[in-house]
Design a protein around this motif. Sequence first.
Motif, mmCIF file in Angstrom:
data_model
loop_
_atom_site.group_PDB
_atom_site.id
_atom_site.type_symbol
_atom_site.label_atom_id
_atom_site.label_comp_id
_atom_site.label_asym_id
_atom_site.label_seq_id
_atom_site.Cartn_x
_atom_site.Cartn_y
_atom_site.Cartn_z
ATOM 1 N N GLY A 172 0.845 -1.189 0.000
ATOM 2 C CA GLY A 172 0.000 0.000 0.000
ATOM 3 C C GLY A 172 0.878 1.235 0.000
ATOM 4 O O GLY A 172 1.988 1.218 0.531
ATOM 5 N N ASN A 173 0.405 2.302 -0.602
ATOM 6 C CA ASN A 173 1.184 3.538 -0.668
ATOM 7 C C ASN A 173 0.222 4.725 -0.588
ATOM 8 O O ASN A 173 -0.429 5.081 -1.580
ATOM 9 C CB ASN A 173 1.999 3.583 -1.965
ATOM 10 N N GLY A 174 0.130 5.312 0.616
ATOM 11 C CA GLY A 174 -0.791 6.423 0.813
ATOM 12 C C GLY A 174 -0.446 7.635 -0.022
ATOM 13 O O GLY A 174 -1.336 8.375 -0.457
ATOM 14 N N ARG A 175 0.845 7.858 -0.255
ATOM 15 C CA ARG A 175 1.251 9.015 -1.060
ATOM 16 C C ARG A 175 0.768 8.853 -2.502
ATOM 17 O O ARG A 175 0.256 9.791 -3.105
ATOM 18 C CB ARG A 175 2.771 9.168 -1.011
ATOM 19 N N TYR A 176 0.950 7.669 -3.063
ATOM 20 C CA TYR A 176 0.453 7.411 -4.416
ATOM 21 C C TYR A 176 -1.046 7.704 -4.500
ATOM 22 O O TYR A 176 -1.521 8.377 -5.421
ATOM 23 C CB TYR A 176 0.667 5.942 -4.788
ATOM 24 N N THR A 177 -1.788 7.151 -3.523
ATOM 25 C CA THR A 177 -3.244 7.252 -3.591
ATOM 26 C C THR A 177 -3.720 8.670 -3.337
ATOM 27 O O THR A 177 -4.757 9.086 -3.863
ATOM 28 C CB THR A 177 -3.896 6.278 -2.604
ATOM 29 N N ALA A 178 -2.986 9.437 -2.542
ATOM 30 C CA ALA A 178 -3.351 10.838 -2.334
ATOM 31 C C ALA A 178 -3.199 11.631 -3.630
ATOM 32 O O ALA A 178 -3.989 12.532 -3.914
ATOM 33 C CB ALA A 178 -2.488 11.444 -1.235
ATOM 34 N N LEU A 179 -2.192 11.293 -4.418
ATOM 35 C CA LEU A 179 -1.960 12.008 -5.675
ATOM 36 C C LEU A 179 -2.918 11.563 -6.768
ATOM 37 O O LEU A 179 -3.363 12.377 -7.584
ATOM 38 C CB LEU A 179 -0.515 11.785 -6.137
ATOM 39 N N ASP A 180 -3.216 10.274 -6.809
ATOM 40 C CA ASP A 180 -4.091 9.728 -7.854
ATOM 41 C C ASP A 180 -4.770 8.495 -7.279
ATOM 42 O O ASP A 180 -4.229 7.390 -7.344
ATOM 43 C CB ASP A 180 -3.264 9.366 -9.091
ATOM 44 N N PRO A 181 -5.968 8.661 -6.658
ATOM 45 C CA PRO A 181 -6.590 7.552 -5.936
ATOM 46 C C PRO A 181 -6.807 6.299 -6.779
ATOM 47 O O PRO A 181 -6.547 5.190 -6.309
ATOM 48 C CB PRO A 181 -7.930 8.142 -5.470
ATOM 49 N N ARG A 182 -7.258 6.469 -8.006
ATOM 50 C CA ARG A 182 -7.521 5.279 -8.817
ATOM 51 C C ARG A 182 -6.227 4.552 -9.169
ATOM 52 O O ARG A 182 -6.103 3.342 -8.968
ATOM 53 C CB ARG A 182 -8.292 5.665 -10.084
ATOM 54 N N ARG A 183 -5.259 5.281 -9.695
ATOM 55 C CA ARG A 183 -4.019 4.633 -10.108
ATOM 56 C C ARG A 183 -3.217 4.168 -8.901
ATOM 57 O O ARG A 183 -2.578 3.106 -8.932
ATOM 58 C CB ARG A 183 -3.176 5.563 -10.969
ATOM 59 N N GLY A 184 -3.232 4.937 -7.812
ATOM 60 C CA GLY A 184 -2.505 4.530 -6.616
ATOM 61 C C GLY A 184 -2.999 3.210 -6.068
ATOM 62 O O GLY A 184 -2.208 2.348 -5.674
ATOM 63 N N ALA A 185 -4.329 3.024 -6.025
ATOM 64 C CA ALA A 185 -4.888 1.755 -5.549
ATOM 65 C C ALA A 185 -4.538 0.621 -6.495
ATOM 66 O O ALA A 185 -4.206 -0.488 -6.065
ATOM 67 C CB ALA A 185 -6.401 1.882 -5.399
ATOM 68 N N ASN A 208 -8.372 -6.696 1.446
ATOM 69 C CA ASN A 208 -7.956 -5.291 1.527
ATOM 70 C C ASN A 208 -8.413 -4.658 2.826
ATOM 71 O O ASN A 208 -9.324 -5.147 3.499
ATOM 72 C CB ASN A 208 -8.494 -4.495 0.326
ATOM 73 N N CYS A 209 -7.751 -3.567 3.158
ATOM 74 C CA CYS A 209 -8.176 -2.702 4.261
ATOM 75 C C CYS A 209 -8.121 -1.275 3.725
ATOM 76 O O CYS A 209 -7.044 -0.769 3.395
ATOM 77 C CB CYS A 209 -7.263 -2.857 5.469
ATOM 78 N N LEU A 210 -9.264 -0.652 3.585
ATOM 79 C CA LEU A 210 -9.356 0.672 2.987
ATOM 80 C C LEU A 210 -9.392 1.720 4.101
ATOM 81 O O LEU A 210 -10.392 1.864 4.805
ATOM 82 C CB LEU A 210 -10.611 0.774 2.119
ATOM 83 N N ASN A 211 -8.287 2.423 4.263
ATOM 84 C CA ASN A 211 -8.150 3.411 5.342
ATOM 85 C C ASN A 211 -8.295 4.818 4.770
ATOM 86 O O ASN A 211 -7.438 5.259 3.987
ATOM 87 C CB ASN A 211 -6.783 3.245 6.004
ATOM 88 N N PHE A 212 -9.342 5.503 5.167
ATOM 89 C CA PHE A 212 -9.634 6.825 4.603
ATOM 90 C C PHE A 212 -10.086 7.769 5.701
ATOM 91 O O PHE A 212 -10.351 7.361 6.839
ATOM 92 C CB PHE A 212 -10.731 6.713 3.531
ATOM 93 N N GLY A 213 -10.181 9.020 5.347
ATOM 94 C CA GLY A 213 -10.650 10.045 6.261
ATOM 95 C C GLY A 213 -12.166 10.060 6.359
ATOM 96 O O GLY A 213 -12.840 9.032 6.222
ATOM 97 N N VAL A 264 -3.506 -3.683 0.494
ATOM 98 C CA VAL A 264 -4.000 -4.929 -0.087
ATOM 99 C C VAL A 264 -3.061 -6.072 0.260
ATOM 100 O O VAL A 264 -1.844 -5.906 0.336
ATOM 101 C CB VAL A 264 -4.169 -4.832 -1.622
ATOM 102 N N GLY A 265 -3.657 -7.223 0.501
ATOM 103 C CA GLY A 265 -2.891 -8.444 0.724
ATOM 104 C C GLY A 265 -3.239 -9.445 -0.348
ATOM 105 O O GLY A 265 -4.420 -9.698 -0.609
ATOM 106 N N VAL A 266 -2.234 -9.995 -0.996
ATOM 107 C CA VAL A 266 -2.443 -11.001 -2.045
ATOM 108 C C VAL A 266 -1.849 -12.328 -1.573
ATOM 109 O O VAL A 266 -0.735 -12.372 -1.056
ATOM 110 C CB VAL A 266 -1.790 -10.573 -3.368
ATOM 111 N N VAL A 267 -2.619 -13.378 -1.738
ATOM 112 C CA VAL A 267 -2.171 -14.722 -1.378
ATOM 113 C C VAL A 267 -2.105 -15.565 -2.643
ATOM 114 O O VAL A 267 -2.989 -15.494 -3.511
ATOM 115 C CB VAL A 267 -3.127 -15.370 -0.358
#
Length: 471
Positions: A172-185, A208-213, A264-267
């Motif tokens: 997971g990368n909060g910085r990526y998702t803050a800049l571009d939520p769709r592409r970051g996820a 997944n664990c979706l952590n948002f404000g 996200v966790g992938v198994v």
Amino acid sequence: MDIDVARVPRREPGMTAYEVVLSESQERMLALVAPEREAEVREICRRWGVEAAVIGRVTDDGLFRVREEGRVVAEVSVEVLTRGAPTYTPPAHLPPPPVVDPAAVADPRDRHEAGAALRRLLASPAIASKAWVYSQFDHMVQTNTVLRPGSGDAAVVRVPGSRQAIAAAVDGNGRYTALDPRRGAALAVAEAARNVSCVGGRPLGLTNCLNFGNPEHPEVYGQLSAAVDGLAEACRELGIPVVGGNVSLYNETGGRDIDPTPVVGVVGVLEDPSRLAVNHFTDPGQVILLLGPPRGFLGGSEYLKRVHGCVAGPLAPIDWEMERRVQELVRRAVADGTVRVAHDLAEGGLAVALSEMCFGGGSPAPGVPPAGAVLGAEVDLPSGWVHGCRVDELLFGEAPSRVLLATDPDGARLLAERASAWEVPCTAIGRVIREPRLRLRIGGRLWLDEPVGGLLRVWEEAIPCALATGG
């Protein structure tokens, strides 16, 4: 569905039917089992010491019926609980992210500046060794851990009674998702799947664990909506089903919404755990290959934040066809023994990945020597790569679909042939050396010349030092 709450195992006596149905508890799972396989499932639960009980049956009357010792205490239409449930869509707004101005970001002028940037990245909490954390827990439970933490891009755990093993990775990368939520996820899904592929695993499912404000804020709801779209896109493109997850909303610090952080966790599964790949060099003389596009991007990178104090986009684009090919190529090379060393290029880009591969898997605990040999690397990137590209983009830029491999010369030739047939870029960029030193040239010019021991010390001591000083 018709259930009887009197059959539900519980920790406290005297619970009402209302409490049993609606209370939350950890370590519980509801399973739908074909009647003819009930005994088989019970035996599995007995073997693992897990309490299990049949609490009801699936029905065809479209009702969710709750009984207590046979007496009906609740009955409601499934249609009302699902498609008929009330929904609402809050207002959503996504402001345009800041865009990096290359003219305002100084490219390293020489190997001294490039080396200083590398050391700063290795000390970043996002990149530094996490041994201080995982060494405080028993990560060898029942001795079924095949790859100890730090030795591979994903954890590998043996499945008792089976020839298979499980591979798992979390990203997971909060910085990526803050800049571009769709592409970051989407990038988080791609990296977690790539990490599983790097040890030789075939990704099977995602949680997944979706952590948002606060989703009542239009910007936050816009982030949440776009991030879910990105997760869905990535899962469809990679053929990975979402099998579970949770959402954590209203997260704020000092009245400010946190960066949107979908984790996200992938198994996946390894058919033969004796055929897997570690993430560090194992033998001098191994050929180092870069699989995937050579160039990284500065937008959203750890380098841009840590070295230049800037958080700005745009993020690297995702070529899903290339991502699928790279991951499949790595999995096949690991499965047939062509490759025993694989490490994806993530935060910090090529220079950080090369450094980590020299560390012998890192120390299993602070103050303990690395389990593997600490080796060096002699790397020379083609001069053509720097045409129309900055030096820091090559060294520290970030992008998906890139993996470093190390193998013997015969394996390197075979990989190059396969990659060519699959139309995947594959470049031999150097070799592993016994001397613990990382030297990197671009077109013959020396850009990194660092003692691996010094880099390793920075990488391993960063988090313990930060925790000790409160920094």
